[in-house]
Design a protein around this motif. Sequence first.
Motif, short mmCIF file in Angstrom:
data_model
loop_
_atom_site.label_atom_id
_atom_site.label_comp_id
_atom_site.label_asym_id
_atom_site.label_seq_id
_atom_site.Cartn_x
_atom_site.Cartn_y
_atom_site.Cartn_z
N ASP A 24 0.85 -1.18 0.00
CA ASP A 24 0.00 0.00 0.00
C ASP A 24 0.89 1.24 0.00
N ARG A 25 0.29 2.41 -0.28
CA ARG A 25 1.03 3.66 -0.26
C ARG A 25 0.72 4.44 1.02
N TRP A 26 1.75 5.09 1.56
CA TRP A 26 1.62 5.99 2.70
C TRP A 26 2.20 7.35 2.32
N PHE A 27 1.68 8.40 2.91
CA PHE A 27 2.25 9.73 2.78
C PHE A 27 2.32 10.37 4.16
N ALA A 28 3.36 11.17 4.36
CA ALA A 28 3.59 11.75 5.68
C ALA A 28 3.85 13.24 5.56
N TYR A 29 3.47 13.96 6.60
CA TYR A 29 3.73 15.39 6.66
C TYR A 29 4.03 15.79 8.09
N ARG A 30 5.13 16.52 8.28
CA ARG A 30 5.47 17.03 9.61
C ARG A 30 5.01 18.49 9.70
N THR A 31 4.09 18.76 10.61
CA THR A 31 3.51 20.09 10.74
C THR A 31 4.48 21.03 11.45
N GLY A 32 4.11 22.30 11.51
CA GLY A 32 4.94 23.27 12.21
C GLY A 32 5.06 22.99 13.70
#
Length: 580
Positions: free
Chosen positions: A425-433
């Motif tokens: 499967d695909r995952w996406f990540a984001y680190r917020t401020g």
Amino acid sequence: MKTMQTNRAGLPATMKTLATAAALVALAGCGGGGSDSTTGGTTTLGPLTLSGVVAARAVATGNSVDVKCASGTGTATSNADGSYTVTVTDGQLPCVLRAKGTTDGDLYSVATGTGRTATANLTPLTQLVVASMAGGAPATFYDNFGADMGALVTPARAEAALGTVQTDLTARGINTAGIGNPITAPLVPVGTSQTANPYGEVLAGLEAGLTTGGTTLAQLVTAVAKASPTVRLPAELLSQPQASNCSAVRSGALRFVWIAPAELKADGDFGTVSRITLDAQTMTFSNANGSTTSVTANGTCRYKGSTGLNGGPAEVVVSQGGVMLVSSTISGVKRLGIGFPEQSLADLAGEYNMMQVESSQGVVAGNGVTFRLNVSGAIESGSCQPGEVLARTCTPFAGPLPKLSVNTAGGFTMTSTDPADPWTDRWFAYRTGSGDVMLMWIGQGGTFGFASPKVARTLPSLGTSRSWGASMDMASAASATTFGETTYRTKSVDAATDSYVRTIRNPLLATDDSHDQTIQHNWPRTGWTHLAAGSSPTPSGTLVSFREWVNLRLLGTGLSVTYSVPTATQSPVFSFTVTQ
């Protein structure tokens, strides 16, 4: 449509990751008088004077007080009674302040207003308020502060942060309500030639109170920051051009995912996953496959236009953290999509809660999973099987468990480690401020999930808020192509039961449908929020019924996801709420 099944390891066979960014806020100071002057066509602001008292558990003397303002900087040293005064030449509020090297480490504070004077104490209490406002470490807030961030600092958000901190401390048996605003309140700390006032006495007893509660100031600062409802954009976005009607929309690369029951498509294909470049000043989206589309403002942080998919009309709303929720009709079916700034991240280690839509034994339903990722990307542990969304104690996953690896097309690939049950499967990540990592999973067959760090929810402060919302069924068909609006007013909080009462209303209805709901925090498990099924009267006496749901707030993003559990007469529903 290909359906996803739970793998033999017991882990839902599809986990992915979304995240989004966040917007920074700060605290109120006292505005004073003053005047500007104009010389030779150039406006001179004149001196800006900041003053206050520095105190940890006792008075802090001889400590450097450094100031960064929307324009201008300054420094001073605290006196024997903890007082200081800083004059910033041609300074302009708001400002952030740091007192270095007290017995409680570096302390931070904030001052806002429009005048030429302001009061800003620096104490452990102001440290907590700044952590709540910033939704992250006060030191990071100070290091990155500038005019761009300062434009987002408002007294209203400051008051909300203060209420959140006071509620948290009260729940720990520490009463600070009598002090008032710790940033501006009169302060006579212990250790001076004068008798300490109530503010100073609270500071003197704070360490003992925290010790009794089993925590330290540093731990509490971290907890307050992570539990903050504040959303904040990461520093790298703040220098990018912004949309004229929304500071949360910045130019740059976006990862975009349509939530639809179709096979996983290659990057650059509109079908499921794509990478898009946004020009925020023209609100033009350029896709990797060469297509472009534009939207026009339809209110603050709200847009209308076409997705470019069969020319279908689209609507876009953007959270304070820069997350886009998009609706459009695609191939005759109403669909929802999520867009968020793209980052390259490697370390996702931590414990997460995930709200997901999963297929098991031919039944598609929501589920609330908790799992832990290690530094190598392997899932070390997890719990909560399909059907346990309301369980107080969940069934642990059995091994072997899957592992994440970097995908060269962006994001990550989650791969089964069980040779008898292969899948990816695909995952996406984001680190917020705020430093929190948000995750989105997208799987073949249309299964998906959203994850956020596992952090206990704290009770909100009294006041009002407003949001946009959209929902879909378990086949990912949206209920409408326009977003609904809701206003909330927190009426009361109960620390003993970890619950609060809110009044909810649809502001677009001609008839007032206001009614009360009691929201339970950290139920059924830590980090989740729950509403029991019930009913409540409107002002006219009409009874409004509401169904049971479980909610997960995605920290630092301004986005939350909700699963309304099925009943004998109602099918399950998955909903998105975007904070205005």
